[in-house]
Design a protein around this motif. Structure first.
Motif, PDB file in Angstrom:
ATOM      1  N   THR A 136       0.809  -1.216   0.000  1.00  0.00           N
ATOM      2  CA  THR A 136       0.000   0.000   0.000  1.00  0.00           C
ATOM      3  C   THR A 136       0.845   1.271   0.000  1.00  0.00           C
ATOM      4  OG1 THR A 136      -0.115  -0.185   2.418  1.00  0.00           O
ATOM      5  CG2 THR A 136      -1.955  -1.102   1.175  1.00  0.00           C
ATOM      6  N   ASN A 137       2.156   1.138  -0.183  1.00  0.00           N
ATOM      7  CA  ASN A 137       3.020   2.313  -0.193  1.00  0.00           C
ATOM      8  C   ASN A 137       2.949   2.979  -1.560  1.00  0.00           C
ATOM      9  OD1 ASN A 137       5.781   3.658  -0.728  1.00  0.00           O
ATOM     10  ND2 ASN A 137       5.706   3.439   1.495  1.00  0.00           N
ATOM     11  N   ALA A 138       2.443   4.212  -1.598  1.00  0.00           N
ATOM     12  CA  ALA A 138       2.195   4.880  -2.876  1.00  0.00           C
ATOM     13  C   ALA A 138       3.464   5.118  -3.701  1.00  0.00           C
ATOM     14  CB  ALA A 138       1.452   6.194  -2.638  1.00  0.00           C
ATOM     15  N   PRO A 139       4.557   5.661  -3.130  1.00  0.00           N
ATOM     16  CA  PRO A 139       5.759   5.868  -3.956  1.00  0.00           C
ATOM     17  C   PRO A 139       6.300   4.576  -4.560  1.00  0.00           C
ATOM     18  CG  PRO A 139       5.915   7.142  -1.932  1.00  0.00           C
ATOM     19  CD  PRO A 139       4.724   6.260  -1.788  1.00  0.00           C
ATOM     20  N   PHE A 140       6.294   3.494  -3.775  1.00  0.00           N
ATOM     21  CA  PHE A 140       6.775   2.227  -4.313  1.00  0.00           C
ATOM     22  C   PHE A 140       5.872   1.727  -5.433  1.00  0.00           C
ATOM     23  CE2 PHE A 140       9.574   1.697  -0.612  1.00  0.00           C
ATOM     24  CZ  PHE A 140      10.676   1.151  -1.246  1.00  0.00           C
ATOM     25  N   ASN A 141       4.564   1.918  -5.283  1.00  0.00           N
ATOM     26  CA  ASN A 141       3.648   1.462  -6.321  1.00  0.00           C
ATOM     27  C   ASN A 141       3.831   2.254  -7.612  1.00  0.00           C
ATOM     28  OD1 ASN A 141       1.421  -0.695  -5.546  1.00  0.00           O
ATOM     29  ND2 ASN A 141       1.883   0.465  -3.690  1.00  0.00           N
ATOM     30  N   ILE A 142       4.139   3.540  -7.498  1.00  0.00           N
ATOM     31  CA  ILE A 142       4.434   4.325  -8.698  1.00  0.00           C
ATOM     32  C   ILE A 142       5.695   3.794  -9.370  1.00  0.00           C
ATOM     33  CG2 ILE A 142       5.069   6.623  -9.533  1.00  0.00           C
ATOM     34  CD1 ILE A 142       3.383   7.787  -7.272  1.00  0.00           C
ATOM     35  N   PHE A 143       6.709   3.496  -8.558  1.00  0.00           N
ATOM     36  CA  PHE A 143       7.947   2.930  -9.099  1.00  0.00           C
ATOM     37  C   PHE A 143       7.684   1.602  -9.800  1.00  0.00           C
ATOM     38  CE2 PHE A 143      11.496  -0.039  -8.389  1.00  0.00           C
ATOM     39  CZ  PHE A 143      12.471   0.576  -9.162  1.00  0.00           C
ATOM     40  N   PHE A 144       6.876   0.745  -9.177  1.00  0.00           N
ATOM     41  CA  PHE A 144       6.564  -0.554  -9.784  1.00  0.00           C
ATOM     42  C   PHE A 144       5.816  -0.379 -11.100  1.00  0.00           C
ATOM     43  CE2 PHE A 144       6.489  -2.472  -5.269  1.00  0.00           C
ATOM     44  CZ  PHE A 144       7.857  -2.640  -5.316  1.00  0.00           C
ATOM     45  N   PHE A 145       4.897   0.593 -11.133  1.00  0.00           N
ATOM     46  CA  PHE A 145       4.156   0.859 -12.373  1.00  0.00           C
ATOM     47  C   PHE A 145       5.108   1.244 -13.499  1.00  0.00           C
ATOM     48  CE2 PHE A 145       2.641   4.557 -14.848  1.00  0.00           C
ATOM     49  CZ  PHE A 145       1.815   3.883 -15.747  1.00  0.00           C
ATOM     50  N   LEU A 151       1.912  -4.732 -19.170  1.00  0.00           N
ATOM     51  CA  LEU A 151       1.334  -3.390 -19.203  1.00  0.00           C
ATOM     52  C   LEU A 151      -0.001  -3.365 -18.464  1.00  0.00           C
ATOM     53  CD1 LEU A 151       1.976  -0.592 -20.272  1.00  0.00           C
ATOM     54  CD2 LEU A 151       0.736  -1.155 -22.365  1.00  0.00           C
ATOM     55  N   ALA A 152      -0.791  -4.421 -18.622  1.00  0.00           N
ATOM     56  CA  ALA A 152      -2.077  -4.493 -17.913  1.00  0.00           C
ATOM     57  C   ALA A 152      -1.856  -4.581 -16.407  1.00  0.00           C
ATOM     58  CB  ALA A 152      -2.879  -5.699 -18.410  1.00  0.00           C
ATOM     59  N   PHE A 153      -0.900  -5.407 -15.969  1.00  0.00           N
ATOM     60  CA  PHE A 153      -0.645  -5.553 -14.543  1.00  0.00           C
ATOM     61  C   PHE A 153      -0.052  -4.283 -13.946  1.00  0.00           C
ATOM     62  CE2 PHE A 153      -1.368 -10.050 -15.016  1.00  0.00           C
ATOM     63  CZ  PHE A 153      -1.772 -10.460 -13.753  1.00  0.00           C
ATOM     64  N   TRP A 174      -8.026  -1.554 -19.899  1.00  0.00           N
ATOM     65  CA  TRP A 174      -7.909  -3.010 -19.986  1.00  0.00           C
ATOM     66  C   TRP A 174      -8.686  -3.564 -21.187  1.00  0.00           C
ATOM     67  CZ3 TRP A 174      -7.338  -7.194 -15.824  1.00  0.00           C
ATOM     68  CH2 TRP A 174      -6.178  -6.970 -15.079  1.00  0.00           C
ATOM     69  N   ILE A 175      -9.846  -3.006 -21.426  1.00  0.00           N
ATOM     70  CA  ILE A 175     -10.625  -3.449 -22.596  1.00  0.00           C
ATOM     71  C   ILE A 175      -9.832  -3.209 -23.871  1.00  0.00           C
ATOM     72  CG2 ILE A 175     -12.680  -2.927 -23.967  1.00  0.00           C
ATOM     73  CD1 ILE A 175     -14.123  -2.359 -21.288  1.00  0.00           C
ATOM     74  N   ALA A 176      -9.228  -2.021 -23.986  1.00  0.00           N
ATOM     75  CA  ALA A 176      -8.433  -1.695 -25.176  1.00  0.00           C
ATOM     76  C   ALA A 176      -7.208  -2.608 -25.282  1.00  0.00           C
ATOM     77  CB  ALA A 176      -8.015  -0.232 -25.140  1.00  0.00           C
ATOM     78  N   LEU A 177      -6.504  -2.831 -24.154  1.00  0.00           N
ATOM     79  CA  LEU A 177      -5.297  -3.656 -24.179  1.00  0.00           C
ATOM     80  C   LEU A 177      -5.598  -5.085 -24.614  1.00  0.00           C
ATOM     81  CD1 LEU A 177      -3.350  -2.520 -20.971  1.00  0.00           C
ATOM     82  CD2 LEU A 177      -2.678  -2.169 -23.345  1.00  0.00           C
TER      83      LEU A 177
END
Length: 697
Positions: free
Chosen positions: A319-328, A449-451, A477-480
């Motif tokens: 749930t850590n926002a900065p880490f999730n941005i990095f993962f994205f 990319l979807a994940f 997701w529909i487009a991907l």
């Protein structure tokens, strides 16, 4: 088996340590400081645990509880201004409350100044504050104080001031409309004598006397051991680890089919067989050593990840926002590399240096260096797969998950080298390298990319950006998956695809049709359909603008004893919901999980739902002093205090949301459930409680 049990035991101990840490995420010390002969400050210094925050003063109505100072008695003093906060205040928009909220992280001090108006003075009261993290909230916490002192000798005798028994923060002195609406007339029938002998006696003093055949005081008896036994028996961590291991196997098999790995298999196996053609056993031994070396290398990578972050940090990553941005961003880069826009490469000198070292070395170490060379050479294809797997494992919250995932990945990657060495004739039947391997890379690029959007969604919800609400997420997701379907049936091409390939393989066409069908399946989700298959990835339903069929669940009872008596009369189990008016994640669970038709039906028909608001400000008839499990004393002043005390003493927990199914004697029917937007998991949780209730009858 013993090793696995040992790891599970260690993991359980770590979870227990983390859980105990959650009991007191904020440590507050209070002192008085004389700032002049006629003025004194009451200072509350708070140290806030990582990941938690404390709400500021003077928040608008309809949101979480503000920090306030409430007085039981004030003689010989008068307040100077309002309660003020000192610290780095954050102002963040919270979509759950649809407003900007102000709070503090790490540390904050709250200060109230008083003017001394008499020869002697006394101030008694408590600071009340609310604290939350990204998964749960604590009930309103209280820090009591009682200070006395001397004023100027020329001052008159002390007399009760105008603020006696009132809060010094005028902005919240009068109950807000939300608090008034939340007042529950059926609550707090009576409270009895002060008890300090034991926790059980304290609980009995808060529980009303029985008014029917049900002994209400028995309903307050602690069930902490029983609840822990249920939670241990569930082995949810084992299920999660098996899932991570399975994903590792799948990732390893996918990596095998990429252009960086598949062509190396026959060359490597042939090298081992030729190297020991006079001693086939030696060739097989070398191939097995090669496979084991691959496992050791990738397990070492997982160990580095765990050591770098540590067990506690891995629990926070989900749930850590900065880490999730990095993962994205990381997964998006990996996806674009698979699309062929660029290629991830390690410096060629690294691979050459290791290869030369392997050629100059003999024995088993040379084979290990050859395996290390494979890891470096195949980096451009394996790095995205390994990255996705490590991100999933790290954010699972289980500190052994990266090692388990990498073991599955390395096992699948190393197995063909050993099997082909044992059965060389299989090499002739293996598929030849070709354009199909580029197809594997592109498909994996779409999946990555979807994940990646899942991790961006976590950050979006945390910061309230509103750039990835549920319908936006589903649209992407529909487009991907529609584009993936078109690619697999041959209607979409990438630059590195074989231009001479006119017909797609039958398996690719079938997978393409499945991908197109999946896109069609998600379309109704744009108008509020639940889309269960993607509920674990998509943002919660409360972020949806177009929701044509909203469904809400309301508790039948908001008083514990009354609800338990009603459940016994109806012959139904109880689901106790410890919640709060200011609990953000309680609203998320209600919007994302309780709106599911299957969950709603069970809550309204099969259970008696009791919602206990730990921040309800309805006052008790008189304050009750009780002893907490840790031996400290606590004064219960409000209905919310009563329910938070029930949660702490009976269930050994002190955060919201918190759900426990009970039988008609107040005994748990299953383990507890906290914040997790997992509809299938919540349904299993409810069904297990029902099964155990029926088995008891």
């Amino acid at each position: 088996m013993k090793k696995r049990q040992f790891l599970t035991l260690i993991f359980s101990l770590l979870v227990s340590i983390v859980a105990m840490g959650q009991q007191n995420p904020v440590h507050v010390s209070v002192q008085q400081k004389r700032v002049s002969p006629t003025e004194v400050d009451i200072i509350f210094a708070a140290k806030i645990a990582s990941g938690w925050h404390v709400y500021s003063t003077g928040l608008p109505a309809g949101g979480p509880n503000s920090t306030v100072l409430r007085l039981d008695n004030a003689e010989g003093v008068s307040p100077v201004g309002k309660l003020t906060a000192h610290g780095k205040e954050l102002n963040v928009f919270d979509k759950a409350f649809d407003m900007k909220l102000r709070y503090f992280e790490n540390s904050v001090s709250f200060v109230q100044r008083y003017k001394i108006t008499a020869k002697t003075y006394s101030i008694k009261g408590y600071l009340e504050y609310s604290t939350c993290n990204e998964e749960m909230c604590m009930p309103p916490m209280q820090v009591e104080f009682n200070f006395k002192g001397n004023g100027p000798a020329s001052a008159p005798a002390a007399a009760p001031s105008d603020v006696e028994k009132k809060t010094t923060d005028a902005a919240v002195a009068t109950p807000t409309e939300a608090e008034g609406t939340a007042a529950l007339s059926a609550m707090t029938a009576d409270t009895t004598k002060n008890v300090t002998a034991s926790t059980a006696d304290s609980a009995a003093s808060v529980a009303p006397a029985a008014t029917s055949g049900t002994n209400d005081s028995d309903l307050w008896q602690p069930v902490i051991k029983e609840l822990k036994a249920f939670n241990t028996a569930q082995n949810t961590d084992n299920a999660s680890l098996w899932y991570i291991f399975f994903m590792g196997i799948v990732g390893g098999l996918v990596a095998l089919l990429t252009p960086c790995v598949w062509p190396i298999i026959p060359m490597t196996v042939s090298f081992f067989l030729k190297r020991a053609k006079d001693d086939r056993k030696k060739g097989i031994r070398d191939a097995v050593t090669y496979g084991l070396s691959i496992i050791v290398i990738y397990m070492g990578l997982a160990t580095i990840v765990t050591a770098a972050f540590g067990p506690q940090k891995l629990n926070e990553l989900a749930t850590n926002a900065p880490f999730n941005i990095f993962f994205f961003l990381l997964l998006a880069v990996f996806a674009f590399s698979f699309f062929g826009w660029f290629e991830l490469r390690l410096p060629s000198s690294w691979g050459n240096a290791v290869d030369n070292k392997a050629a100059a070395t003999t024995g088993l170490f040379s084979i290990f260096l050859m395996a290390f060379t494979l890891s470096l050479v195949s980096f451009s294809c394996t790095a995205p797969v390994v990255g996705l797997l490590l991100v999933q494992a790290a954010t699972s919250g289980d500190w052994v998950a990266p090692a388990v995932g990498m073991f599955g990945f390395a096992l699948a990657l190393a197995l063909p080298f050993t099997l082909f060495a044992l059965f060389p004739s299989w090499l002739k039947q293996a598929p030849k390298s070709g354009s199909w391997m580029n197809m594997v890379k592109v498909v994996l690029g779409f999946v990555e990319l979807a994940f990646s959007l899942k991790f961006l969604s976590v950050a979006d919800l945390a910061y309230g950006w509103h750039i990835l609400d549920r319908e936006t997420f589903l649209s992407i997701w529909i487009a991907l998956f529609a584009l993936l379907g078109l690619y697999l049936i041959g209607k979409l091409k990438f630059p590195h695809d074989d231009p001479d390939q006119k017909a797609m393989p039958v398996p690719a066409i079938m997978l393409g049709l499945c991908s197109l069908a999946f896109s069609v399946y998600m379309l109704p989700g744009l108008w509020g359909a639940p889309c269960k298959a993607v509920s674990a990835f998509a943002p919660p339903i409360n972020t949806q603008d177009f929701n044509l069929a909203p469904q809400t669940v309301h508790a039948q009872y908001t008083d514990y004893e009354e609800g338990m008596r009603a459940a016994a009369a109806a012959g139904k189990p109880v689901l106790v919901d410890f919640t709060g008016f200011g609990c953000v994640n309680c609203r998320k669970m209600e919007a994302a999980v309780w709106t599911d038709s299957r969950v709603a039906e069970k809550l309204m028909k099969d259970y008696v739902l009791i919602s206990l608001y730990v921040d309800d400000k309805t006052p008790l008839k008189q304050p009750v002093e009780v002893k907490r499990p840790d031996g400290t004393m606590r004064t219960l002043r409000t209905v919310g205090d009563k329910w938070s005390y029930l949660e702490e003493t009976k269930f050994g927990y002190l955060a919201q949301p918190f759900y426990v199914p009970l039988d008609n004697q107040g005994k748990p029917l299953n383990g507890s459930f906290s914040y997790k937007e997992d509809i299938p998991g919540y349904l299993d949780f409810l069904n297990k409680g029902l099964e155990n209730y029926q088995a008891k009858r």
